[in-house]
Design a protein around this motif. Structure first.
Motif, PDB file in Angstrom:
ATOM      1  N   SER A  84       0.821  -1.213   0.000  1.00  0.00           N
ATOM      2  CA  SER A  84       0.000   0.000   0.000  1.00  0.00           C
ATOM      3  C   SER A  84       0.851   1.258   0.000  1.00  0.00           C
ATOM      4  O   SER A  84       0.441   2.297  -0.543  1.00  0.00           O
ATOM      5  CB  SER A  84      -0.960   0.002   1.197  1.00  0.00           C
ATOM      6  OG  SER A  84      -0.248  -0.097   2.421  1.00  0.00           O
ATOM      7  N   SER A  85       2.057   1.192   0.577  1.00  0.00           N
ATOM      8  CA  SER A  85       2.965   2.350   0.568  1.00  0.00           C
ATOM      9  C   SER A  85       3.744   2.460  -0.730  1.00  0.00           C
ATOM     10  O   SER A  85       4.232   3.541  -1.078  1.00  0.00           O
ATOM     11  CB  SER A  85       3.963   2.243   1.737  1.00  0.00           C
ATOM     12  OG  SER A  85       3.306   2.173   2.982  1.00  0.00           O
ATOM     13  N   ASN A  86       3.857   1.331  -1.439  1.00  0.00           N
ATOM     14  CA  ASN A  86       4.643   1.282  -2.677  1.00  0.00           C
ATOM     15  C   ASN A  86       3.847   0.531  -3.743  1.00  0.00           C
ATOM     16  O   ASN A  86       4.212  -0.578  -4.148  1.00  0.00           O
ATOM     17  CB  ASN A  86       5.976   0.572  -2.444  1.00  0.00           C
ATOM     18  CG  ASN A  86       6.811   1.216  -1.348  1.00  0.00           C
ATOM     19  OD1 ASN A  86       7.621   2.096  -1.599  1.00  0.00           O
ATOM     20  ND2 ASN A  86       6.612   0.754  -0.110  1.00  0.00           N
ATOM     21  N   PRO A  87       2.740   1.129  -4.215  1.00  0.00           N
ATOM     22  CA  PRO A  87       1.866   0.394  -5.145  1.00  0.00           C
ATOM     23  C   PRO A  87       2.542  -0.019  -6.437  1.00  0.00           C
ATOM     24  O   PRO A  87       2.125  -0.980  -7.076  1.00  0.00           O
ATOM     25  CB  PRO A  87       0.717   1.376  -5.399  1.00  0.00           C
ATOM     26  CG  PRO A  87       1.230   2.709  -4.979  1.00  0.00           C
ATOM     27  CD  PRO A  87       2.214   2.456  -3.889  1.00  0.00           C
ATOM     28  N   SER A  88       3.597   0.689  -6.816  1.00  0.00           N
ATOM     29  CA  SER A  88       4.363   0.325  -8.011  1.00  0.00           C
ATOM     30  C   SER A  88       5.727  -0.242  -7.644  1.00  0.00           C
ATOM     31  O   SER A  88       6.673  -0.182  -8.443  1.00  0.00           O
ATOM     32  CB  SER A  88       4.525   1.543  -8.929  1.00  0.00           C
ATOM     33  OG  SER A  88       3.276   2.029  -9.355  1.00  0.00           O
TER      34      SER A  88
END
Length: 344
Positions: A336-340
């Protein structure tokens, strides 16, 4: 003490880098970045205040390997580098044998040339094939059901033969089960290229909306709900096991002689969870629905696989600390903090 971490930019390798740096080791990473991103090193530095030495290179390149050992006084190796997708290995077996087996033999040869004879090898529970019973002990029969597992078993056999031929070699072979989760900071985690091959990152990408639904391969296994059961282990627990296995290589007797030899350790929790149980836990942690479709079984998969970790507890003093709830919470924090992933 300098440790070479092959594949150290990858998922498990990067978490191990952090623990090595925090323990005061000098860390040299060799990675070809085929399934990783150099941004991970910035994240590692943010977490630890230190950064490993990074060498972009391939274990198939013997000259590059030799240069690493020439430039750095390597005391021991933790060997992660290798291709790891079961389905891909069934479709492309030669690529797996070439990269995993031939590349590892290159590494062992260069190590010997530089008199570096301590190694922790990243093996896999796939070497147990379809076990007759569970939990799985280290002395169970070995037989892989796919080329990925076969490549790991071949490398294990090479290492056992090396130790027999030269008792100076001190080797820990770690058969680990299904690594999941992420560092508690949410700064590093699993960032597969393309569509994930492993369950947890796939579930995470469905939860965040990157993928439409989860295909559950097999709903008719003889398990609690018909879906495959696996022993999921938090990646930080797994990384800690590598440090314990590394320390074991330096144990000596009263005469100062090394005593470890070549030994095998399971790294797992001893608990099995089905695919649908993992989905349920992830939905609870994320507050998101994870739609799924039951599909046919996948070639090379087995019904149930979980470890008996007693030997690792007795010999290494290692036990997994995190349960499935913490695993999915940490994985969701990363996703969720790094969706990519590591890409902005």
């Amino acid at each position: 003490m300098a440790i070479l971490v092959t594949g150290g930019a990858g998922y498990i390798g990067s978490h191990t880098d952090i623990l090595l740096l925090e323990a005061g080791f000098d860390v040299v990473v060799l990675d070809n970045l085929c399934n990783s991103d150099p941004e991970v090193f910035n994240r590692i530095e943010t977490i630890t205040g230190k950064c490993p030495v990074f060498v972009e290179g391939d274990i198939l390149d013997k000259a590059a390997l030799n240069q690493v050992f020439t430039d750095h006084k390597i005391d021991a190796v933790i060997h992660f580098a290798g291709l790891k997708a079961v389905g891909e290995s069934v479709a492309k077996p030669v690529m797996y044998y070439q990269n995993n087996v031939a590349g590892s033999v290159n590494l062992f040869e260069v190590m010997a040339q530089h008199n570096c004879k301590r190694i922790v090898f990243s093996s896999s529970a796939t070497v147990y094939g379809d076990p007759a019973s569970v939990p799985i002990r280290e002395d169970f029969p070995l037989s892989a059901t796919n080329p990925y597992g076969q490549s790991k078993l071949m490398i294990e056999n090479v290492l056992r033969d090396i130790a027999l031929a030269d008792p100076q070699w001190q080797i820990s072979i770690l058969r680990y089960f299904n690594p999941v989760g992420a560092h508690a900071s949410g700064l590093i985690g699993e960032d597969p290229n393309g569509i994930p091959n492993n369950l947890m990152p796939y579930v995470a990408q469905v939860a965040i909306g990157k993928l439409e639904q989860l295909n559950v391969f097999g709903g008719d296994y003889p398990t609690v709900d018909g879906t495959g059961v696996r022993d999921y282990i938090h990646v930080v627990d797994l990384a800690a096991g590598h440090l314990k296995a590394l320390a074991a290589l330096s144990v000596t007797d009263a005469k100062g002689s090394l005593t470890h030899g070549c030994q095998v350790y399971n790294l797992g929790t001893g608990n099995g969870y089905s695919v649908l149980q993992v989905v349920s836990a992830f939905e609870k942690a994320s507050g998101r629905r994870v739609p799924y479709l039951i599909a046919g079984r996948r070639a090379g998969d087995i019904a149930t696989c979980y470890a008996d970790p007693a030997h690792s507890a007795n010999k290494l003093g290692w036990r997994a600390e995190f349960g499935i709830e913490q695993m999915v919470e940490d994985h969701w924090r990363w996703q969720s903090s790094n969706p990519s992933g590591y890409k902005a």
